[in-house]
Structure formats: C-alpha cells, structure tokens
Design a protein around this motif. Structure first.
Motif, PDB file in Angstrom:
ATOM      1  N   ILE A  63      34.512  36.155  46.628  1.00 42.28           N
ATOM      2  CA  ILE A  63      34.838  34.679  46.318  1.00 42.28           C
ATOM      3  C   ILE A  63      33.943  34.290  44.950  1.00 42.28           C
ATOM      4  O   ILE A  63      34.642  33.464  43.964  1.00 42.28           O
ATOM      5  CB  ILE A  63      34.349  33.659  47.404  1.00 42.28           C
ATOM      6  CG1 ILE A  63      35.323  33.989  48.644  1.00 42.28           C
ATOM      7  CG2 ILE A  63      34.284  32.296  46.993  1.00 42.28           C
ATOM      8  CD1 ILE A  63      34.698  33.232  49.874  1.00 42.28           C
TER       9      ILE A  63
ATOM     10  N   LEU B 178      35.846  35.723  41.892  1.00 43.11           N
ATOM     11  CA  LEU B 178      36.982  34.862  41.638  1.00 43.11           C
ATOM     12  C   LEU B 178      36.512  33.617  40.874  1.00 43.11           C
ATOM     13  O   LEU B 178      37.295  33.226  40.237  1.00 43.11           O
ATOM     14  CB  LEU B 178      37.913  34.880  42.814  1.00 43.11           C
ATOM     15  CG  LEU B 178      38.328  36.368  43.504  1.00 43.11           C
ATOM     16  CD1 LEU B 178      39.295  35.852  44.516  1.00 43.11           C
ATOM     17  CD2 LEU B 178      39.053  36.934  42.412  1.00 43.11           C
ATOM     18  N   LEU B 179      35.915  32.949  41.496  1.00 42.87           N
ATOM     19  CA  LEU B 179      35.484  31.653  40.990  1.00 42.87           C
ATOM     20  C   LEU B 179      34.577  31.376  39.925  1.00 42.87           C
ATOM     21  O   LEU B 179      34.834  30.586  39.087  1.00 42.87           O
ATOM     22  CB  LEU B 179      34.982  30.898  42.212  1.00 42.87           C
ATOM     23  CG  LEU B 179      35.743  30.681  43.519  1.00 42.87           C
ATOM     24  CD1 LEU B 179      35.135  29.588  44.507  1.00 42.87           C
ATOM     25  CD2 LEU B 179      37.050  29.901  43.087  1.00 42.87           C
TER      26      LEU B 179
ATOM     27  N   LEU C 227      46.440  40.954  42.634  1.00 41.75           N
ATOM     28  CA  LEU C 227      46.773  39.662  41.922  1.00 41.75           C
ATOM     29  C   LEU C 227      45.652  39.056  41.457  1.00 41.75           C
ATOM     30  O   LEU C 227      45.360  38.605  40.333  1.00 41.75           O
ATOM     31  CB  LEU C 227      47.651  38.796  42.578  1.00 41.75           C
ATOM     32  CG  LEU C 227      49.187  39.308  42.653  1.00 41.75           C
ATOM     33  CD1 LEU C 227      50.084  38.631  43.498  1.00 41.75           C
ATOM     34  CD2 LEU C 227      49.763  39.272  41.163  1.00 41.75           C
ATOM     35  N   PRO C 228      44.730  38.745  42.537  1.00 44.49           N
ATOM     36  CA  PRO C 228      43.536  37.725  42.028  1.00 44.49           C
ATOM     37  C   PRO C 228      42.403  38.678  41.343  1.00 44.49           C
ATOM     38  O   PRO C 228      41.723  38.239  40.145  1.00 44.49           O
ATOM     39  CB  PRO C 228      42.826  37.220  43.145  1.00 44.49           C
ATOM     40  CG  PRO C 228      43.335  38.121  44.296  1.00 44.49           C
ATOM     41  CD  PRO C 228      44.767  38.680  44.026  1.00 44.49           C
ATOM     42  N   THR C 229      42.067  39.947  41.736  1.00 43.53           N
ATOM     43  CA  THR C 229      40.999  40.616  41.310  1.00 43.53           C
ATOM     44  C   THR C 229      41.163  41.338  39.973  1.00 43.53           C
ATOM     45  O   THR C 229      40.125  41.511  39.085  1.00 43.53           O
ATOM     46  CB  THR C 229      40.661  41.714  42.253  1.00 43.53           C
ATOM     47  OG1 THR C 229      41.637  42.625  42.562  1.00 43.53           O
ATOM     48  CG2 THR C 229      39.763  41.323  43.429  1.00 43.53           C
TER      49      THR C 229
ATOM     50  N   ARG D 119      41.857  40.037  37.548  1.00 40.67           N
ATOM     51  CA  ARG D 119      41.695  39.509  36.261  1.00 40.67           C
ATOM     52  C   ARG D 119      40.328  39.948  35.840  1.00 40.67           C
ATOM     53  O   ARG D 119      39.975  39.743  34.630  1.00 40.67           O
ATOM     54  CB  ARG D 119      41.530  38.087  36.521  1.00 40.67           C
ATOM     55  CG  ARG D 119      43.083  37.370  36.785  1.00 40.67           C
ATOM     56  CD  ARG D 119      42.708  35.973  36.959  1.00 40.67           C
ATOM     57  NE  ARG D 119      41.746  35.552  38.092  1.00 40.67           N
ATOM     58  CZ  ARG D 119      40.815  34.674  38.070  1.00 40.67           C
ATOM     59  NH1 ARG D 119      40.610  33.930  36.821  1.00 40.67           N
ATOM     60  NH2 ARG D 119      39.953  34.436  39.093  1.00 40.67           N
TER      61      ARG D 119
ATOM     62  N   THR E  19      49.105  41.910  33.104  1.00 42.06           N
ATOM     63  CA  THR E  19      48.866  41.821  34.565  1.00 42.06           C
ATOM     64  C   THR E  19      49.918  42.484  35.301  1.00 42.06           C
ATOM     65  O   THR E  19      49.579  43.110  36.475  1.00 42.06           O
ATOM     66  CB  THR E  19      49.076  40.275  34.705  1.00 42.06           C
ATOM     67  OG1 THR E  19      48.545  39.549  33.536  1.00 42.06           O
ATOM     68  CG2 THR E  19      48.519  39.765  36.205  1.00 42.06           C
TER      69      THR E  19
END
Lengths: 296, 329
Positions: free
Chosen positions: A278, A281-282, B110-112, B114, B200
């Motif tokens: 978390i 990501l934040l 997808l999120p990590t 980045r 991406t």
C-alpha cells in the motif's frame, strides 16, 4: 469503554517495544541504502550474530547485561566492516543486481555457517532481568520492555548526535547526497562506507540482544523474518532517511501487535507486506522521503 | 559474415541439445538412469521453466521481480485442487494453472510496475509473502498442514515436453518485435517510450507471461511431489530461481537452462557432504558474483559463443564496447 481504552494503550505499549527493535534494525538498512544504494540482505543475519554474541558473552564469559550488549555491538560492527570489505566493495561499480545477489549470498553463508556451528535448535537466552511487572492505570508494563525502550531510545539519540554533529556524520551525509562530489571535497568515501556498516551492524546487534531478553529464545534462522520486516519499516519511513526508519519501525511494531490482537497471529506476516505494498503504491518515497524525479 | 556465423552456431547448438536429449531419454527409458535420478531430471525441467520465465521479466525486460515463488505457488495449488476435485486431464489443468497465475500476475503487475528497480523488487517480494500467508490461512489449501493426495501425473516426458515448449516459445518471443521491445525497455525505459513503445503494456505482458509459466511449473511440481505445503514456496525459493537466472546471465536463455540444470544437480551431487552443501553453494554464489558479475554467459547465448570464428572477433569487440557503455546502472 475504559476497558477498551486500557486495552488499546496496552497494545500500544507492546507494539512500541517490538517496534523499537524493528527500528534499530531498520536504521542499518536505511543508512547503508542511503549511502551505497544496496539492500543489504545480510543485515538480518548480523542481528542474529549479535544475539548469539550477547548470549555467549553472558553465558560463557559471565558478563552482566550492559557489557555483553557493548561486546555484541563491537563484534558485530567488526563483522559488518569485514563483509563490506570482502563482498561488497569489489562490486561497487558493477550492476546493482550483482551486488544484491552477493548480499543474498552473504546472508545464506552466514545462516548456514551458524546452522552448522550453533545447530538449528533454539537456545534459551539467559534470564538477566528477572521478570517484574508494573501496573500503571491498568496497563501492564514489564521491566524488559522498559530496558528495550530505554536502550533503543538511548542508541537513537547517540546515532542522531553522530550523524548531525560529528565530522564523520557530516561526511556520511555528504556521501549519501553525492559520493563523487564528496570524494572531490577530500572525503575518504571508503572509510565513510566502512563506518556506516559498522554503525548499522552495531545497532542490529543491539536489537538482537534486546530480542534475546524479550522473547528469551534465539536460533540461527531468527534473522530472516525480522530482517525483512525491518526492511519494510525502512521503506515505510522513507528509505535513506534516518528518522523515517525510526517512525517506520514503530508503525510496523504497533500494526503487527494490533493485527495479532484483532485476528489470529498467522496473519501478522501478511500485514507487514500488505502495508508495504500500500505504501509503495500511494507514496513510494515513504512517509518522510522526498520524491525524486527520474531524469533522462 | 556474422549471420553465417550465428547460423553455424545455432546448428551446432541445436545438434548438441538434440544429442543430449536423445542421450538422456535413452537413459531414462532403458532404465540406465534410476528412479531417483529421473526425479532429479524432472526437477531440472521444472527449474528450467522457472528460470527461463523469470529471465523474461528480470533479464530481458529489466524489471526486478523477487516473487516468482508466489506465482509458482498459485499454479501449484490451483492445479492440485483441480486435479483433486474435478479430475480433468492433466494438460487442461496445467493450462488453467498458467492462466490463473497470469491473471494474478496481471493484477499485481498493473499497479506495481509503475515502481522501479529496488522498489519493484520489494513489492514483488511482499506479494510472494502475502500469497504464502494467504495459503497458510485458507481452509481449502489445507493451511500449514499442506495439501496431499495429488495424483502423480508429472512424468519425465511431460516435464521434458513442457520445458522444451517453454524454451521454444520464449526464444521465438525474444526474437520477435515484441522481444526487441522488452530489451529496449531494459536498456533505457525513457528512450524506449520515446520510440513509441508502450512500456506499461510490455512490462505487464512480460510479467504475466513469466507468471503464467511459473504457474505451469508449479503445477508440474505439485503433481511430481504429490504433496505441497506453504513451506515449498517461501522467499528462499524465489531467491533460488533468481540465482539461477543471474548465474546463467541476465538476458541469456541458454544461460538460464545451463544454470538451472547445474544448480539443481550441484546440491544433489553435494549430498555426500550434506551439512556443508549450503555453505559451498552460497560461497560459490558470492565468488561467482565477484569474479563474473554478469553471470556465466552475460547476455550472450550458447549459440553465439559456438558460432564465433576468428574473423568475427573485431565485430564482437565492437559489440562488447557498446554493451559495456550501455549496460551501466
């Protein structure tokens, strides 16, 4: 209502004791990362070594607690410097992944040598502080928690003084900021890096001895999980930022104790890493970290 | 000139591989290789799939993943549960295990993705640990007691076939335009983006593909061991796979194959000195990194190394000069 508040305060006290141990380990991770951008995977094993040195100092050399703590810190500092010298320095200019794999190798080596020499069975740490419990406003506080908090706080103040107000501390901050510029200013970068490893390893060893008196048991594999969690704490606080490691450690400790209190203890390891994902990501830079823009 | 040399090397490489395969298969099917050794060979095949698939993520695309054991665990448990509860055919089960792992890979990727470098490494490490703890706490997976009674469907033939198919798929992928996109991202993500590569998309693609094959390897592993528990998929396992990839060379498929085989057989060979084998293993790892940080083969393939002739050295040196200046960071 009062009972709930008492319970919350009780868990906070427990969490802060555990968290201050994580914080001590996290400081070593964060200082080393700040200076040479290496995740020192062997750091958790230095913490294990510290616990064992403390164990032998008390059991075999009949030392009392504080001299044993100091001996453990000095010997661990020596180990930290030797590891850096032999395993990491030759790789200073190769790829990051090569250095990381080496760190993993060093960690495995220390663990397996320890398993061979000290055998895998857990040992019970000598009972240096006979258990005494105090009750203040319905909250229990025992003398071991007080020792842990006292030692951890003292070491953090000393560390803060060294980093802020000594020549070596100034050199450390300079190298962390820009090692090339620091070298041009006449700073002996190799010496600063050695000093950083010594400092970080000494703090990890102190954490090892404190865990010994807290849980009363040590074993050669004890460095793995706390090592990873302390690293998460360092990332949580903002890696490379010294006060961040302290805050991160405390948050981790409290969160873990809270989860154990609310659910079953088997979930506690997942929570540490859940927090990690978390926060990444934040706010990837961590609570106190500065976001750095990627340059071409 | 270079093309001819490479082709020559490829033919030699293919012949050596074929000879080795025929030799091993002859050994297994004529029972010269005993039951125990055949079991080791199955693990070699599984580790080859794991190492090659992780190499796509870490070696070719340059994204640092430390969570491969997590994907392996997903595949192992899904396939084991499917076999126990549905009794579907093994290939179907394996494909479904791969698809499930790929979906989880997509979800995590997808999120990590980045994140960069060390941060991605830590996030994937965290993911792997979370998978393990979730398995530990679920009822259907048997929790810490593990999951037993899985039919022994992995034979030497199925493991071998899966490994060969994996290698063929990855070699073709790397040589396609998609493969060049992966390598471009590794070399310089910003430049790759400027050249119009959807970074991406390709990073997530590499991540899910790697995850899919790790899931298949997990399925093979579960049906080989007949029993799985969360301890088979710890952080240590991810590290073992990573070590194979780095040992062979990040960005070298033949390196991964050789390293996976060598590092699986080495601990077995050291069994005689069982109490020292992990010490020898870790010491070798440190020494290799100090002496040859780029791994055995670097980014080269075995076929490149076989194909070089005397006239080609000038070309090779020029290539290496480019590589060393570009490979920093």
């Amino acid at each position: 209502m009062a009972a709930i508040i008492q319970e919350i305060i009780q868990q906070l006290v427990n969490g802060i004791s555990l968290g201050s141990i994580y914080a001590l380990i996290a400081l070593g991770y964060t200082m080393v990362y700040g200076i040479i951008k290496l995740i020192n995977f062997a750091h958790g094993d230095i913490y294990m070594l510290g616990a064992f040195i403390g164990f032998f100092a008390i059991n075999i050399f009949q030392m009392s607690f504080f001299p044993a703590l100091i001996v453990a810190m000095i010997v661990a500092a020596f180990f930290g410097v030797v590891i850096e010298r032999l395993a990491y320095r030759p790789l200073r200019h190769s790829t990051r992944i090569a250095a990381l794999i080496t760190a993993i190798g060093v960690s495995m080596l220390i663990q397996n040598v320890a398993l061979l020499v000290w055998k895998p069975d857990p040992r019970s740490f000598p009972d240096v502080f006979p258990f005494k419990s105090y009750k203040i406003w319905g909250v229990y506080l025992d003398n071991r928690q007080l020792v842990i908090l006292g030692v951890a706080l003292f070491l953090m103040v000393v560390l803060h003084y060294i980093v802020r107000y000594t020549r070596m501390g100034r050199a450390m901050r300079a190298v962390a900021l820009d090692d090339d510029a620091a070298r041009l200013m006449g700073i002996d970068v190799d010496r600063v890096i050695s000093f950083t490893f010594a400092l970080g390893s000494a703090l990890a060893a102190a954490a090892g001895v404190l865990v010994g008196i807290y849980y009363n048991r040590i074993d050669p594999m004890m460095g793995g999980m706390p090592g990873l969690k302390a690293f998460v704490a360092a990332v949580l606080g903002g890696i490379g930022v010294i006060p961040g490691a302290m805050i991160g450690g405390l948050v981790m400790g409290v969160a873990e104790v809270a989860v154990v209190a609310l659910t079953t203890s088997t979930w506690k390891d997942a929570v540490a890493f859940g927090i990690l994902i978390i926060i990444l990501l934040l706010r990837p830079a961590g609570i106190l970290g500065q976001h750095e823009r990627e340059k071409v | 000139m270079k093309n001819a040399a490479v082709k020559y090397g490829a033919i030699i490489g293919a012949l050596i591989a074929l000879a080795g395969l025929v030799f091993i298969n002859y050994g297994v099917y004529s029972y010269y290789i005993d039951f125990y050794l055949t079991g080791v060979l199955v693990i070699v095949c599984i580790n080859i799939i794991l190492a090659v698939s992780l190499n796509l993520i870490n070696g070719f695309t340059g994204q640092f993943s430390l969570g491969h054991a997590g994907f392996m665990a997903v595949g192992a448990y899904i396939s084991a549960l499917l076999t126990i509860h549905t009794g579907w055919a093994f290939p179907v089960v394996l494909v479904l295990a791969g698809v499930a792992s790929a979906l989880i890979g997509l979800l995590i990727g997808l999120p990590t993705l980045r994140l960069r470098g060390d941060y991605l490494a830590i996030a994937t490490l965290g993911f792997g640990e979370i998978v393990r703890v979730v398995i530990l706490n679920l009822k259907i997976t048997g929790g810490p007691r593990g999951l037993g009674g899985i039919a022994p469907k992995t034979t030497f033939f199925s493991a071998e076939l899966a490994a060969i198919l994996t290698i063929i798929i990855f070699v073709n992928l790397i040589r396609s335009s998609h493969g060049r996109a992966f390598v471009a991202i590794r070399e310089d993500e910003i430049a790759a983006e400027a050249m119009g590569i959807d970074t991406t998309k390709y990073k997530v693609l590499a991540f899910s593909l790697g995850a899919a094959f790790a899931g298949i390897a997990g399925g093979l592993f579960a049906h080989h061991q007949m029993f799985i528990d969360p301890r088979s998929f710890t952080f240590q396992r991810s590290i073992e796979i990573l070590v194979m990839v780095v040992f062979g060379g990040l960005g070298s498929i033949s390196g991964s194959i050789v390293a996976a085989a060598a590092l699986t057989i080495l601990p077995e060979a050291l069994r005689g000195i069982a109490q020292y084998r992990m010490i020898v293993y870790s010491a070798l790892l440190i020494i290799l990194m100090l002496v040859r940080p780029q791994g055995l083969f670097g980014t080269k393939e075995l076929t490149d190394l076989l194909g070089f002739k005397a006239k080609d050295t000038a070309h090779k040196e020029k290539n290496q000069a480019v590589e060393t200046t570009g490979g920093e960071g």
